[in-house]
Structures are given as structure tokens and as C-alpha cells.
Motif scaffolding. Structure first.
Motif, PDB file in Angstrom:
ATOM      1  N   MET A   1     -10.404 -33.737  14.367  1.00 29.64           N
ATOM      2  CA  MET A   1     -11.399 -32.671  14.386  1.00 29.64           C
ATOM      3  C   MET A   1     -12.447 -32.857  13.300  1.00 29.64           C
ATOM      4  O   MET A   1     -13.643 -32.609  13.527  1.00 29.64           O
ATOM      5  N   LEU A   2     -12.038 -33.318  12.117  1.00 33.36           N
ATOM      6  CA  LEU A   2     -13.013 -33.534  11.053  1.00 33.36           C
ATOM      7  C   LEU A   2     -13.983 -34.642  11.438  1.00 33.36           C
ATOM      8  O   LEU A   2     -15.199 -34.527  11.216  1.00 33.36           O
ATOM      9  N   THR A   3     -13.469 -35.711  12.030  1.00 35.60           N
ATOM     10  CA  THR A   3     -14.345 -36.787  12.497  1.00 35.60           C
ATOM     11  C   THR A   3     -15.286 -36.295  13.584  1.00 35.60           C
ATOM     12  O   THR A   3     -16.471 -36.641  13.606  1.00 35.60           O
ATOM     13  N   LEU A   4     -14.770 -35.475  14.495  1.00 34.51           N
ATOM     14  CA  LEU A   4     -15.599 -34.923  15.564  1.00 34.51           C
ATOM     15  C   LEU A   4     -16.741 -34.087  14.992  1.00 34.51           C
ATOM     16  O   LEU A   4     -17.892 -34.193  15.451  1.00 34.51           O
ATOM     17  N   LEU A   5     -16.451 -33.275  13.988  1.00 32.30           N
ATOM     18  CA  LEU A   5     -17.487 -32.446  13.386  1.00 32.30           C
ATOM     19  C   LEU A   5     -18.556 -33.297  12.706  1.00 32.30           C
ATOM     20  O   LEU A   5     -19.754 -33.032  12.839  1.00 32.30           O
TER      21      LEU A   5
ATOM     22  N   SER B   1      -5.462 -24.184   7.631  1.00 30.42           N
ATOM     23  CA  SER B   1      -5.972 -23.411   8.758  1.00 30.42           C
ATOM     24  C   SER B   1      -6.505 -24.346   9.842  1.00 30.42           C
ATOM     25  O   SER B   1      -6.939 -25.456   9.551  1.00 30.42           O
ATOM     26  N   PRO B   2      -6.492 -23.899  11.102  1.00 28.81           N
ATOM     27  CA  PRO B   2      -6.986 -24.746  12.193  1.00 28.81           C
ATOM     28  C   PRO B   2      -8.509 -24.859  12.186  1.00 28.81           C
ATOM     29  O   PRO B   2      -9.201 -24.012  11.615  1.00 28.81           O
ATOM     30  N   LEU B   3      -9.016 -25.898  12.835  1.00 24.20           N
ATOM     31  CA  LEU B   3     -10.453 -26.107  12.956  1.00 24.20           C
ATOM     32  C   LEU B   3     -10.879 -25.894  14.396  1.00 24.20           C
ATOM     33  O   LEU B   3     -10.091 -26.017  15.322  1.00 24.20           O
ATOM     34  N   SER B   4     -12.167 -25.603  14.564  1.00 21.67           N
ATOM     35  CA  SER B   4     -12.748 -25.471  15.893  1.00 21.67           C
ATOM     36  C   SER B   4     -14.155 -26.052  15.855  1.00 21.67           C
ATOM     37  O   SER B   4     -14.787 -26.090  14.794  1.00 21.67           O
ATOM     38  N   PRO B   5     -14.683 -26.487  16.994  1.00 28.31           N
ATOM     39  CA  PRO B   5     -16.044 -27.053  17.017  1.00 28.31           C
ATOM     40  C   PRO B   5     -17.107 -26.079  16.513  1.00 28.31           C
ATOM     41  O   PRO B   5     -18.142 -26.508  15.983  1.00 28.31           O
ATOM     42  N   GLN B   6     -16.865 -24.778  16.667  1.00 38.05           N
ATOM     43  CA  GLN B   6     -17.848 -23.789  16.230  1.00 38.05           C
ATOM     44  C   GLN B   6     -18.094 -23.815  14.730  1.00 38.05           C
ATOM     45  O   GLN B   6     -19.117 -23.322  14.241  1.00 38.05           O
ATOM     46  N   LEU B   7     -17.167 -24.414  13.990  1.00 43.66           N
ATOM     47  CA  LEU B   7     -17.331 -24.487  12.537  1.00 43.66           C
ATOM     48  C   LEU B   7     -18.565 -25.286  12.132  1.00 43.66           C
ATOM     49  O   LEU B   7     -19.062 -25.143  11.019  1.00 43.66           O
TER      50      LEU B   7
ATOM     51  N   PHE C   1     -21.456 -24.833  12.872  1.00 43.44           N
ATOM     52  CA  PHE C   1     -22.587 -23.934  12.609  1.00 43.44           C
ATOM     53  C   PHE C   1     -22.201 -22.757  11.713  1.00 43.44           C
ATOM     54  O   PHE C   1     -22.981 -21.826  11.539  1.00 43.44           O
ATOM     55  N   SER C   2     -21.011 -22.811  11.139  1.00 45.25           N
ATOM     56  CA  SER C   2     -20.546 -21.696  10.316  1.00 45.25           C
ATOM     57  C   SER C   2     -21.352 -21.537   9.040  1.00 45.25           C
ATOM     58  O   SER C   2     -21.442 -20.437   8.488  1.00 45.25           O
ATOM     59  N   GLY C   3     -21.949 -22.618   8.547  1.00 45.27           N
ATOM     60  CA  GLY C   3     -22.729 -22.526   7.323  1.00 45.27           C
ATOM     61  C   GLY C   3     -23.990 -21.699   7.461  1.00 45.27           C
ATOM     62  O   GLY C   3     -24.548 -21.227   6.464  1.00 45.27           O
ATOM     63  N   PHE C   4     -24.447 -21.494   8.709  1.00 45.93           N
ATOM     64  CA  PHE C   4     -25.656 -20.706   8.932  1.00 45.93           C
ATOM     65  C   PHE C   4     -25.388 -19.207   8.836  1.00 45.93           C
ATOM     66  O   PHE C   4     -26.326 -18.410   8.911  1.00 45.93           O
ATOM     67  N   ALA C   5     -24.134 -18.840   8.656  1.00 47.17           N
ATOM     68  CA  ALA C   5     -23.777 -17.422   8.604  1.00 47.17           C
ATOM     69  C   ALA C   5     -23.689 -16.877   7.191  1.00 47.17           C
ATOM     70  O   ALA C   5     -23.409 -15.692   6.998  1.00 47.17           O
ATOM     71  N   SER C   6     -23.919 -17.722   6.187  1.00 45.81           N
ATOM     72  CA  SER C   6     -23.783 -17.264   4.802  1.00 45.81           C
ATOM     73  C   SER C   6     -25.011 -17.657   3.985  1.00 45.81           C
ATOM     74  O   SER C   6     -25.300 -18.843   3.823  1.00 45.81           O
ATOM     75  N   ASN C   7     -25.733 -16.641   3.519  1.00 40.78           N
ATOM     76  CA  ASN C   7     -26.916 -16.838   2.668  1.00 40.78           C
ATOM     77  C   ASN C   7     -27.878 -17.858   3.284  1.00 40.78           C
ATOM     78  O   ASN C   7     -28.321 -18.790   2.617  1.00 40.78           O
ATOM     79  N   LEU C   8     -28.196 -17.672   4.560  1.00 37.69           N
ATOM     80  CA  LEU C   8     -29.037 -18.634   5.271  1.00 37.69           C
ATOM     81  C   LEU C   8     -30.409 -18.781   4.625  1.00 37.69           C
ATOM     82  O   LEU C   8     -30.938 -19.890   4.516  1.00 37.69           O
ATOM     83  N   ARG C   9     -30.962 -17.684   4.178  1.00 40.13           N
ATOM     84  CA  ARG C   9     -32.285 -17.741   3.551  1.00 40.13           C
ATOM     85  C   ARG C   9     -32.263 -18.656   2.325  1.00 40.13           C
ATOM     86  O   ARG C   9     -33.134 -19.507   2.151  1.00 40.13           O
ATOM     87  N   GLY C  10     -31.232 -18.490   1.491  1.00 35.02           N
ATOM     88  CA  GLY C  10     -31.125 -19.329   0.305  1.00 35.02           C
ATOM     89  C   GLY C  10     -30.923 -20.788   0.657  1.00 35.02           C
ATOM     90  O   GLY C  10     -31.496 -21.678   0.012  1.00 35.02           O
ATOM     91  N   LEU C  11     -30.143 -21.063   1.695  1.00 37.34           N
ATOM     92  CA  LEU C  11     -29.893 -22.443   2.110  1.00 37.34           C
ATOM     93  C   LEU C  11     -31.148 -23.091   2.670  1.00 37.34           C
ATOM     94  O   LEU C  11     -31.423 -24.272   2.416  1.00 37.34           O
ATOM     95  N   LEU C  12     -31.926 -22.330   3.432  1.00 36.25           N
ATOM     96  CA  LEU C  12     -33.179 -22.866   3.963  1.00 36.25           C
ATOM     97  C   LEU C  12     -34.182 -23.135   2.837  1.00 36.25           C
ATOM     98  O   LEU C  12     -34.931 -24.124   2.878  1.00 36.25           O
TER      99      LEU C  12
END
Length: 258
Positions: A28-32, A76-82, A84-95
Motif C-alpha cells: 500500500m505504501l508503494t501504491l501511494l 493502523s490500516p491504509l487506504s488509497p484515499q490517504l 489526499f488526506s493532507g489537503f484536509a489539514s491547514n490547506l491554506r498554509g500548505l498552499l
């Protein structure tokens, strides 16, 4: 925010512990990681706008991959949706971090243009092949050296900045500052870490490839391709995991259990 100062040997452990995390959920990590590369490559096909868009999104995707590594570390398990998970936290600051990185990179390339007339800048931003005379008179090499000198502190400022902004809600300025200070305090560990990557990514594969080529003459080209693919699929996720490990070690008191 106070960053720990670690011994030099910790740099080697970052890589080995990163491989340990990779082994826990390598598929899963390689897939991501591969999905991230493919997505960025597809967007980069768009001239100019593609480069801008991908650069702006790099910090958010970095947090996404760190989320995956942290979940593996916590069992914890992983999923492909992860992805895009980084876009859910402080997106303005990350951009904003992405925009600062883009502007700083363009500025550094502009400075390097004083040495080669902009050949390196055109190659990096537009994919233009440098003129033969620029390569032959070493001006491109000089421009590259100038760019690397300025890129080093930039990378120090950005090493932990996305995680500090995404996980701890720091402003871009504070995230860049604390990241730079943390890297500066741990320069010995980062030096060992860099040397470890060189050994694992070049010297060891080269030695193995040389032995296999001797045992199986006539198949050197095929062996080189297979070795390169395997190295990328194993080393790249391991490196992302090692980024997380280095953060966890340096900012150990700020690690949350989310």
C-alpha cells in the motif's frame, strides 16, 4: 517549539527504521507513492500551469504520505484515499508553503542565470535542452553549483515545514523557521543520513549488479533495468518513511496519537 539535537548515528537509523515501516505495509505504501508520482506527472504535462499546480500541491501531498507512514507506525490500516488526506489539514498554509517554495526556486534559478544566461532555468522550468556551447564551456555546471548552494538552506527550511504546518497548524513562516533550526541542529545526523542514502542507492546496487553481470554475461542491460525498477519501488517508499522517522525523532515531544 524546541527541536531535539540527535547524535550523528541517528541518520543511519532513520533509513533503517524507514525500511522497517516500509516492510510493515510495503504494497500500500508503494501504491501511494507511485500514484503520487503518476498524478504529478500527468498534471505536469500541462505547460507552465502544470508545474505551478504541482509545486503548490507538493506540501499537501507530503503530509498525505506522512499520514500514511504514521498510520503504519501506529499499526493502523491504509487506504488509497490517504493520498489526499493532507489537503484536509491547514490547506491554506500548505498552499502558501508551496507558493513560497516555487517563488524561492525561481529566484534561485534567476540568480544562477547570471552564470549561464538562463540555460539551467529554461531546462528546469520549461524542459528546454541547453545549448551545446553552454555545456561545453562549463557555464551550466557553474550555474548548477550556484543553485545548489542556495537550494541547501531552502531544503532545510522545507524539510519539516509541511508536517509542522499540517499536523500542528503552524503558520508558514513559523514552520519554515522551526524546520530550518531543526535541520541546522542535526546537521551531523543529516550528513550521515545523506551518506547512507548514497551507499544504499548507488554503491550497493552497483556492486550487486557487477557480480550478477559477471555471473550472467550478456544480460547486463536487462539486469540493470530490473535492478533500477526494484530499487525505485523499494527505496522511494523507504525514503518517505525515513522522512517521517526523522520528524518523529527530532520533534518527539510534539508527536500526537491521531
Amino acid at each position: 517549539m524546541q527541536a531535539l539535537t540527535l547524535p550523528a548515528a541517528q541518520g543511519w537509523r532513520w533509513l533503517t527504521d524507514g525500511f522497517r515501516i516500509y516492510r510493515k505495509n510495503h504494497l500500500m505504501l508503494t501504491l501511494l507513492v507511485v500514484s503520487y508520482w503518476v498524478l504529478m506527472a500527468l498534471v505536469n504535462i500541462i505547460p507552465v500551469l502544470g508545474t505551478v499546480a504541482t509545486t503548490l500541491c507538493i506540501p499537501a501531498f507530503s503530509v498525505s504520505l506522512m499520514n500514511a507512514c504514521r498510520r503504519i507506525d501506529h499499526g493502523s490500516p491504509l487506504s488509497p484515499q490517504l493520498l489526499f488526506s493532507g489537503f484536509a489539514s491547514n490547506l491554506r498554509g500548505l498552499l502558501i508553503l508551496g507558493a513560497i517554495y516555487l517563488a524561492a526556486t525561481i529566484g534561485i534559478l534567476a540568480v544562477s542565470a547570471l552564470a549561464d544566461g538562463g540555460a539551467l532555468m529554461a531546462m528546469m522550468l520549461a524542459g528546454q535542452k541547453p545549448a551545446e556551447e553552454v555545456v561545453n564551456d562549463s557555464s551550466l555546471l557553474l550555474a548548477t553549483q550556484i543553485a545548489l548552494i542556495f537550494l541547501c538552506p531552502l531544503m532545510m527550511a522545507y524539510w519539516y515545514a509541511p508536517v509542522l504546518a499540517g499536523w500542528h497548524g503552524l503558520s508558514p513562516a513559523k514552520a519554515l523557521f522551526f524546520s530550518f533550526v531543526a535541520c541546522l541542529r542535526n546537521w551531523r545526523a543529516f550528513l550521515v543520513y545523506s551518506l547512507a542514502i548514497i551507499v544504499v542507492a548507488t554503491l550497493v546496487p552497483g556492486l550487486i549488479l557487477g557480480i550478477l553481470a559477471t555471473l550472467l554475461p550478456g544480460s547486463a542491460a536487462l539486469l540493470a533495468i530490473v535492478m533500477t525498477v526494484l530499487l525505485i519501488l523499494v527505496l522511494a517508499p523507504t525514503l518517505f518513511a525515513s522522512f517521517y522517522i526523522s520528524y518523529r525523532d527530532v520533534f518527539v515531544t510534539f508527536e500526537d496519537d491521531a
